[in-house]
Design a protein around this motif. Structure first.
Motif, PDB file in Angstrom:
ATOM      1  N   ASP A   4       0.880  -1.183  -0.121  1.00  0.00           N
ATOM      2  CA  ASP A   4       0.122   0.219   0.120  1.00  0.00           C
ATOM      3  C   ASP A   4       0.854   1.281   0.014  1.00  0.00           C
ATOM      4  O   ASP A   4       0.485   2.361  -0.637  1.00  0.00           O
ATOM      5  N   PHE A   5       1.966   1.162   0.710  1.00  0.00           N
ATOM      6  CA  PHE A   5       2.748   2.179   0.780  1.00  0.00           C
ATOM      7  C   PHE A   5       4.242   1.828   1.466  1.00  0.00           C
ATOM      8  O   PHE A   5       4.115   0.834   2.026  1.00  0.00           O
ATOM      9  N   ILE A   6       5.251   2.720   1.234  1.00  0.00           N
ATOM     10  CA  ILE A   6       6.605   2.367   2.056  1.00  0.00           C
ATOM     11  C   ILE A   6       7.020   3.431   2.733  1.00  0.00           C
ATOM     12  O   ILE A   6       6.491   4.535   2.627  1.00  0.00           O
ATOM     13  N   ILE A   7       7.676   3.068   4.032  1.00  0.00           N
ATOM     14  CA  ILE A   7       8.088   3.986   4.884  1.00  0.00           C
ATOM     15  C   ILE A   7       9.508   3.785   5.312  1.00  0.00           C
ATOM     16  O   ILE A   7       9.789   2.443   5.604  1.00  0.00           O
ATOM     17  N   GLU A   8      10.577   4.647   5.172  1.00  0.00           N
ATOM     18  CA  GLU A   8      11.810   4.451   5.798  1.00  0.00           C
ATOM     19  C   GLU A   8      11.718   5.056   7.348  1.00  0.00           C
ATOM     20  O   GLU A   8      11.328   5.940   7.434  1.00  0.00           O
ATOM     21  N   LEU A   9      12.406   4.301   8.106  1.00  0.00           N
ATOM     22  CA  LEU A   9      12.421   4.701   9.686  1.00  0.00           C
ATOM     23  C   LEU A   9      13.719   5.547  10.110  1.00  0.00           C
ATOM     24  O   LEU A   9      13.961   5.452  11.221  1.00  0.00           O
ATOM     25  N   GLY A  10      14.325   6.316   9.109  1.00  0.00           N
ATOM     26  CA  GLY A  10      15.388   7.194   9.628  1.00  0.00           C
ATOM     27  C   GLY A  10      16.721   6.419   9.122  1.00  0.00           C
ATOM     28  O   GLY A  10      16.949   5.300   8.926  1.00  0.00           O
ATOM     29  N   ASP A  11      17.667   7.524   9.227  1.00  0.00           N
ATOM     30  CA  ASP A  11      19.010   6.992   8.971  1.00  0.00           C
ATOM     31  C   ASP A  11      19.135   6.598   7.466  1.00  0.00           C
ATOM     32  O   ASP A  11      19.869   5.482   7.088  1.00  0.00           O
ATOM     33  N   PHE A  12      18.558   7.039   6.711  1.00  0.00           N
ATOM     34  CA  PHE A  12      18.180   6.512   5.116  1.00  0.00           C
ATOM     35  C   PHE A  12      19.522   7.010   4.280  1.00  0.00           C
ATOM     36  O   PHE A  12      19.994   6.312   3.641  1.00  0.00           O
ATOM     37  N   CYS A  13      19.663   8.342   4.230  1.00  0.00           N
ATOM     38  CA  CYS A  13      20.651   8.910   3.258  1.00  0.00           C
ATOM     39  C   CYS A  13      20.877  10.420   3.473  1.00  0.00           C
ATOM     40  O   CYS A  13      19.808  10.918   3.601  1.00  0.00           O
ATOM     41  N   HIS A  14      22.340  10.578   3.494  1.00  0.00           N
ATOM     42  CA  HIS A  14      22.475  12.002   3.440  1.00  0.00           C
ATOM     43  C   HIS A  14      22.415  12.553   2.242  1.00  0.00           C
ATOM     44  O   HIS A  14      22.305  12.122   1.121  1.00  0.00           O
ATOM     45  N   PRO A  15      22.043  14.043   2.238  1.00  0.00           N
ATOM     46  CA  PRO A  15      21.680  14.860   1.077  1.00  0.00           C
ATOM     47  C   PRO A  15      22.889  15.188   0.313  1.00  0.00           C
ATOM     48  O   PRO A  15      23.452  16.449   0.405  1.00  0.00           O
ATOM     49  N   CYS A  16      23.484  14.393  -0.316  1.00  0.00           N
ATOM     50  CA  CYS A  16      24.806  14.442  -1.235  1.00  0.00           C
ATOM     51  C   CYS A  16      24.679  13.710  -2.538  1.00  0.00           C
ATOM     52  O   CYS A  16      23.646  12.818  -2.691  1.00  0.00           O
ATOM     53  N   ASP A  17      25.526  13.931  -3.371  1.00  0.00           N
ATOM     54  CA  ASP A  17      25.216  13.589  -4.978  1.00  0.00           C
ATOM     55  C   ASP A  17      25.356  11.899  -4.894  1.00  0.00           C
ATOM     56  O   ASP A  17      24.994  11.456  -5.619  1.00  0.00           O
ATOM     57  N   ASN A  18      26.203  11.287  -4.132  1.00  0.00           N
ATOM     58  CA  ASN A  18      26.351   9.849  -3.967  1.00  0.00           C
ATOM     59  C   ASN A  18      25.104   9.306  -3.657  1.00  0.00           C
ATOM     60  O   ASN A  18      24.962   7.900  -3.849  1.00  0.00           O
ATOM     61  N   ASN A  19      24.135   9.960  -2.766  1.00  0.00           N
ATOM     62  CA  ASN A  19      22.799   9.331  -2.647  1.00  0.00           C
ATOM     63  C   ASN A  19      21.631   9.496  -3.459  1.00  0.00           C
ATOM     64  O   ASN A  19      20.536   9.316  -3.434  1.00  0.00           O
ATOM     65  N   LYS A  20      21.917  10.505  -4.408  1.00  0.00           N
ATOM     66  CA  LYS A  20      20.975  10.786  -5.589  1.00  0.00           C
ATOM     67  C   LYS A  20      20.090   9.500  -6.064  1.00  0.00           C
ATOM     68  O   LYS A  20      18.917   9.525  -6.100  1.00  0.00           O
ATOM     69  N   LYS A  21      20.814   8.646  -6.374  1.00  0.00           N
ATOM     70  CA  LYS A  21      20.189   7.303  -7.045  1.00  0.00           C
ATOM     71  C   LYS A  21      19.388   6.470  -6.290  1.00  0.00           C
ATOM     72  O   LYS A  21      18.345   6.115  -6.427  1.00  0.00           O
ATOM     73  N   LEU A  22      20.022   6.287  -4.838  1.00  0.00           N
ATOM     74  CA  LEU A  22      19.250   5.596  -3.813  1.00  0.00           C
ATOM     75  C   LEU A  22      17.718   6.467  -3.662  1.00  0.00           C
ATOM     76  O   LEU A  22      16.506   5.880  -3.549  1.00  0.00           O
ATOM     77  N   LEU A  23      17.842   7.774  -3.266  1.00  0.00           N
ATOM     78  CA  LEU A  23      16.677   8.723  -3.001  1.00  0.00           C
ATOM     79  C   LEU A  23      15.842   8.480  -4.313  1.00  0.00           C
ATOM     80  O   LEU A  23      14.551   8.141  -4.111  1.00  0.00           O
ATOM     81  N   SER A  24      16.372   8.456  -5.660  1.00  0.00           N
ATOM     82  CA  SER A  24      15.442   8.299  -6.620  1.00  0.00           C
ATOM     83  C   SER A  24      14.734   6.893  -6.925  1.00  0.00           C
ATOM     84  O   SER A  24      13.611   7.029  -7.267  1.00  0.00           O
TER      85      SER A  24
END
Length: 186
Positions: A4-24
């Motif tokens: 139905d939905f997904i939720i991540e519970l924190g410590d997911f990823c820092h706001p930096c270029d290396n993590n753009k793919k993960l967040l995407s």
């Protein structure tokens, strides 16, 4: 089973270029997706920067899905007397403050969210609302538990409280509320 939905519970990823793919990948999920702020999300960035990166309008909020109200809490605060400071650059390691804590104004909001709901409730947080081990559980968990116990006594249905942060899975029951910790990398 249908998701139905997904939720991540924190410590997911820092706001930096290396993590753009993960967040995407997370943001491209076809169903609703939600975030919880964790203490390590702001190791190098302010909470405002993290929220902007994750697309969050508020660090604590609620939403309804199906016949359930979901409440997301932000426990990434340090308390100094009556003042609260957001976690930032690991300031929780260098402080005489009390951490992690949920600010009084957020507790009032939680109480209002529960009292106004006619639906059963699930609560998400990064830090445990039950664990009393230092830095694992919310320091003012007794206040949170009191709100939940009072709501349950008044006929509100708190289905479960789910948190990340802990390094092992566990489930406990205090009074009428179940607390579930999921294994996390924090």
């Amino acid at each position: 089973a249908e998701v139905d939905f997904i939720i991540e519970l924190g410590d997911f990823c820092h706001p930096c270029d290396n993590n753009k793919k993960l967040l995407s990948i997370f943001n491209d999920f076809e169903k609703p997706h939600y975030h919880v702020i964790g203490n390590h999300d702001s190791d190098k960035y302010s909470k405002i920067e993290v929220m902007k990166w994750l697309g969050m309008e508020s660090s604590y909020y609620s939403f309804v899905h199906g016949n359930i109200k979901f409440i997301v809490l932000d426990s990434a605060f340090i308390r100094y007397g009556n003042e609260y400071q957001a976690y930032y650059r690991r300031n929780y390691n260098e402080t005489d403050g009390i951490y992690p804590s949920i600010p009084d104004y957020e507790l009032k909001w939680l109480q209002r969210e529960i009292s106004e709901s006619l639906l059963p409730i699930v609560i998400f947080s990064h830090h445990s609302l039950e664990n009393n081990f230092r830095k694992r559980g919310v320091s003012n968990r007794k206040e949170v538990q009191s709100i939940l116990d009072k709501a349950t006594a008044e006929g509100k249905k708190i289905l479960i409280c789910v948190n990340g942060h802990d390094h092992a899975d566990s489930i406990d029951k205090l009074n009428e509320t179940y607390y579930f910790s999921v294994n996390s990398m924090s």
